[in-house]
Motif scaffolding. Structure first.
Motif, PDB file in Angstrom:
ATOM      1  N   LEU A  44      -7.751  -7.516  19.596  1.00 12.22           N
ATOM      2  CA  LEU A  44      -7.449  -8.463  17.928  1.00 12.22           C
ATOM      3  C   LEU A  44      -9.346  -7.513  17.091  1.00 12.22           C
ATOM      4  O   LEU A  44     -10.278  -8.271  17.225  1.00 12.22           O
ATOM      5  N   ALA A  45      -8.610  -7.271  16.035  1.00 12.21           N
ATOM      6  CA  ALA A  45      -9.169  -6.648  15.222  1.00 12.21           C
ATOM      7  C   ALA A  45      -9.813  -7.814  13.916  1.00 12.21           C
ATOM      8  O   ALA A  45      -8.261  -7.750  13.563  1.00 12.21           O
ATOM      9  N   LEU A  46     -10.765  -8.676  13.623  1.00 11.53           N
ATOM     10  CA  LEU A  46     -11.436  -9.312  12.894  1.00 11.53           C
ATOM     11  C   LEU A  46     -12.170  -9.145  11.752  1.00 11.53           C
ATOM     12  O   LEU A  46     -13.210  -8.762  12.698  1.00 11.53           O
ATOM     13  N   GLY A  47     -11.765  -8.893  10.653  1.00  6.97           N
ATOM     14  CA  GLY A  47     -12.662  -8.278   9.961  1.00  6.97           C
ATOM     15  C   GLY A  47     -12.724  -8.291   7.974  1.00  6.97           C
ATOM     16  O   GLY A  47     -11.550  -9.978   8.497  1.00  6.97           O
ATOM     17  N   ASP A  48     -12.931  -7.403   7.529  1.00 10.63           N
ATOM     18  CA  ASP A  48     -12.303  -7.589   6.008  1.00 10.63           C
ATOM     19  C   ASP A  48     -11.468  -6.341   5.451  1.00 10.63           C
ATOM     20  O   ASP A  48     -10.818  -5.812   6.277  1.00 10.63           O
ATOM     21  N   SER A  49     -11.624  -6.269   4.054  1.00 11.02           N
ATOM     22  CA  SER A  49     -10.799  -4.925   3.256  1.00 11.02           C
ATOM     23  C   SER A  49     -10.860  -3.823   4.536  1.00 11.02           C
ATOM     24  O   SER A  49      -9.804  -3.303   4.352  1.00 11.02           O
ATOM     25  N   LEU A  50     -12.423  -3.354   5.209  1.00  8.29           N
ATOM     26  CA  LEU A  50     -11.719  -1.786   5.924  1.00  8.29           C
ATOM     27  C   LEU A  50     -11.185  -2.333   7.194  1.00  8.29           C
ATOM     28  O   LEU A  50     -10.895  -1.075   7.739  1.00  8.29           O
ATOM     29  N   TYR A  51     -11.026  -3.814   7.766  1.00 10.94           N
ATOM     30  CA  TYR A  51      -9.829  -3.419   8.213  1.00 10.94           C
ATOM     31  C   TYR A  51      -8.894  -3.679   8.400  1.00 10.94           C
ATOM     32  O   TYR A  51      -7.725  -3.414   8.455  1.00 10.94           O
ATOM     33  N   ALA A  52      -8.625  -4.798   7.311  1.00 10.34           N
ATOM     34  CA  ALA A  52      -7.043  -5.355   6.261  1.00 10.34           C
ATOM     35  C   ALA A  52      -6.244  -3.706   5.708  1.00 10.34           C
ATOM     36  O   ALA A  52      -5.103  -4.151   5.682  1.00 10.34           O
ATOM     37  N   GLY A  53      -7.031  -2.531   5.348  1.00 11.65           N
ATOM     38  CA  GLY A  53      -6.778  -1.420   4.778  1.00 11.65           C
ATOM     39  C   GLY A  53      -6.052  -1.748   3.631  1.00 11.65           C
ATOM     40  O   GLY A  53      -5.121  -1.218   3.047  1.00 11.65           O
ATOM     41  N   TYR A  54      -7.068  -2.155   2.926  1.00 16.02           N
ATOM     42  CA  TYR A  54      -7.345  -1.994   1.455  1.00 16.02           C
ATOM     43  C   TYR A  54      -6.983  -1.002   0.666  1.00 16.02           C
ATOM     44  O   TYR A  54      -6.870  -0.126   1.001  1.00 16.02           O
ATOM     45  N   GLY A  55      -5.964  -1.286  -0.385  1.00 17.18           N
ATOM     46  CA  GLY A  55      -5.201  -0.279  -1.527  1.00 17.18           C
ATOM     47  C   GLY A  55      -4.686   1.202   0.205  1.00 17.18           C
ATOM     48  O   GLY A  55      -4.314   1.889  -0.665  1.00 17.18           O
ATOM     49  N   LEU A  56      -4.171   0.750   1.051  1.00 14.11           N
ATOM     50  CA  LEU A  56      -3.346   1.549   1.939  1.00 14.11           C
ATOM     51  C   LEU A  56      -2.376   1.450   2.251  1.00 14.11           C
ATOM     52  O   LEU A  56      -1.956   0.024   1.524  1.00 14.11           O
ATOM     53  N   SER A  57      -1.263   2.515   2.607  1.00 17.52           N
ATOM     54  CA  SER A  57       0.163   1.863   2.736  1.00 17.52           C
ATOM     55  C   SER A  57       0.332   1.099   4.281  1.00 17.52           C
ATOM     56  O   SER A  57      -0.752   1.542   5.193  1.00 17.52           O
ATOM     57  N   ARG A  58       1.096   0.564   4.393  1.00 16.96           N
ATOM     58  CA  ARG A  58       1.042  -0.293   5.560  1.00 16.96           C
ATOM     59  C   ARG A  58       1.121   0.665   6.692  1.00 16.96           C
ATOM     60  O   ARG A  58       1.950   1.692   6.522  1.00 16.96           O
ATOM     61  N   GLY A  59       0.726  -0.015   7.685  1.00 15.66           N
ATOM     62  CA  GLY A  59       0.979   1.091   9.120  1.00 15.66           C
ATOM     63  C   GLY A  59      -0.800   2.081   8.844  1.00 15.66           C
ATOM     64  O   GLY A  59      -0.913   2.888   9.775  1.00 15.66           O
ATOM     65  N   GLN A  60      -1.552   2.600   8.161  1.00 10.80           N
ATOM     66  CA  GLN A  60      -2.367   2.891   7.441  1.00 10.80           C
ATOM     67  C   GLN A  60      -3.986   2.652   7.849  1.00 10.80           C
ATOM     68  O   GLN A  60      -5.028   3.370   7.791  1.00 10.80           O
ATOM     69  N   SER A  61      -4.083   1.045   8.186  1.00 13.57           N
ATOM     70  CA  SER A  61      -5.057   0.041   8.745  1.00 13.57           C
ATOM     71  C   SER A  61      -6.174   1.293   9.644  1.00 13.57           C
ATOM     72  O   SER A  61      -5.456   1.683  10.492  1.00 13.57           O
ATOM     73  N   LEU A  62      -7.635   0.236  10.016  1.00 16.97           N
ATOM     74  CA  LEU A  62      -8.019   1.281  10.948  1.00 16.97           C
ATOM     75  C   LEU A  62      -7.433   0.813  12.524  1.00 16.97           C
ATOM     76  O   LEU A  62      -7.956   1.217  13.467  1.00 16.97           O
TER      77      LEU A  62
END
Length: 228
Positions: A44-62
């Protein structure tokens, strides 16, 4: 440069989601070297925009990038992305129990990364420490190991604030025996080729750089949980 996260992105999903690889990729995906095997390990990755993938396409998050690297190494890992843009440590503390309960099964590991928005709002570092400590206590009570990804306060907030804030993550990691990646944006922040135009969030190439560095920490933690 302020190393913090964006205000809440209201278009982001509210609940945790399983990482996938169906989005447009600006960085090459890792190539599997061994077949995926063994029981599925849930992170489980619990975090903020740096985990959510802010500004990125689906599938590009950390979490997506870390999952891809683990699976390329033959590890049957599933990362559940519970990153919410704009979340402070207090927000994460309030939703931790609910998020864990919604999973339906105890995760093998939690990747915890909050505090950037606390810096953005210049919250009292004691509040951030108390919130993170409470989350670590709850995870320990539930018998769930944690990998902590840290944040640093920018020097322009003054040496007293920065010194107090920056000590939070290493001290809590020692107290809770949690592996720590000290600064999640290490080697990325300040490099325009790895950041979005806002200068705060990584682009897909920046996420790939972070994942290359964080994945070995996650992999080691998963290996240690399988030995227990």
């Amino acid at each position: 440069m302020v190393s913090s996260c964006s205000p809440r992105d209201e278009s982001a999903p509210d609940g945790p989601r399983v990482s996938g690889n169906d989005g447009e990729a600006a960085a090459p995906a890792p190539v599997a070297t061994v077949p995926v095997s063994g029981p599925e390990r849930t992170v489980l990755a619990l975090g903020d925009s740096l985990y959510a993938g802010y500004g990125l396409s689906r599938g590009q998050s950390l979490p997506d990038a870390i999952q891809a690297r683990l699976r390329a190494a033959g590890i049957n890992a599933r990362l559940v992305n519970a990153g919410v843009s704009g979340d402070t440590s207090g927000d994460g503390r309030r939703r931790l129990g609910y998020t864990l309960d919604r999973l339906g099964k105890k995760p093998d590991l939690v990747l915890l990364g909050l505090g950037g928005n606390d810096v953005l709002r210049q919250l009292d570092p004691k509040v951030t420490r108390d919130n993170l400590a409470a989350m670590l206590d709850e995870l320990q009570k539930r018998g769930i190991p944690v990998v902590l990804t840290g944040m640093l306060a920018p020097p322009n907030l003054g040496p007293d604030y920065a010194g107090t804030f920056n000590a939070i993550y290493p001290e809590l990691a020692r107290q809770h025996h949690a592996p720590l990646y000290p600064f999640i944006l290490d080697g990325v922040l300040g490099n325009r080729t790895l950041m979005l135009p806002d200068g705060v969030h990584p682009n897909a190439r920046g996420v790939a750089r972070i994942a290359d560095r964080v994945t070995p920490v996650v992999r080691k933690a998963l290996a240690e949980t399988s030995e227990d």
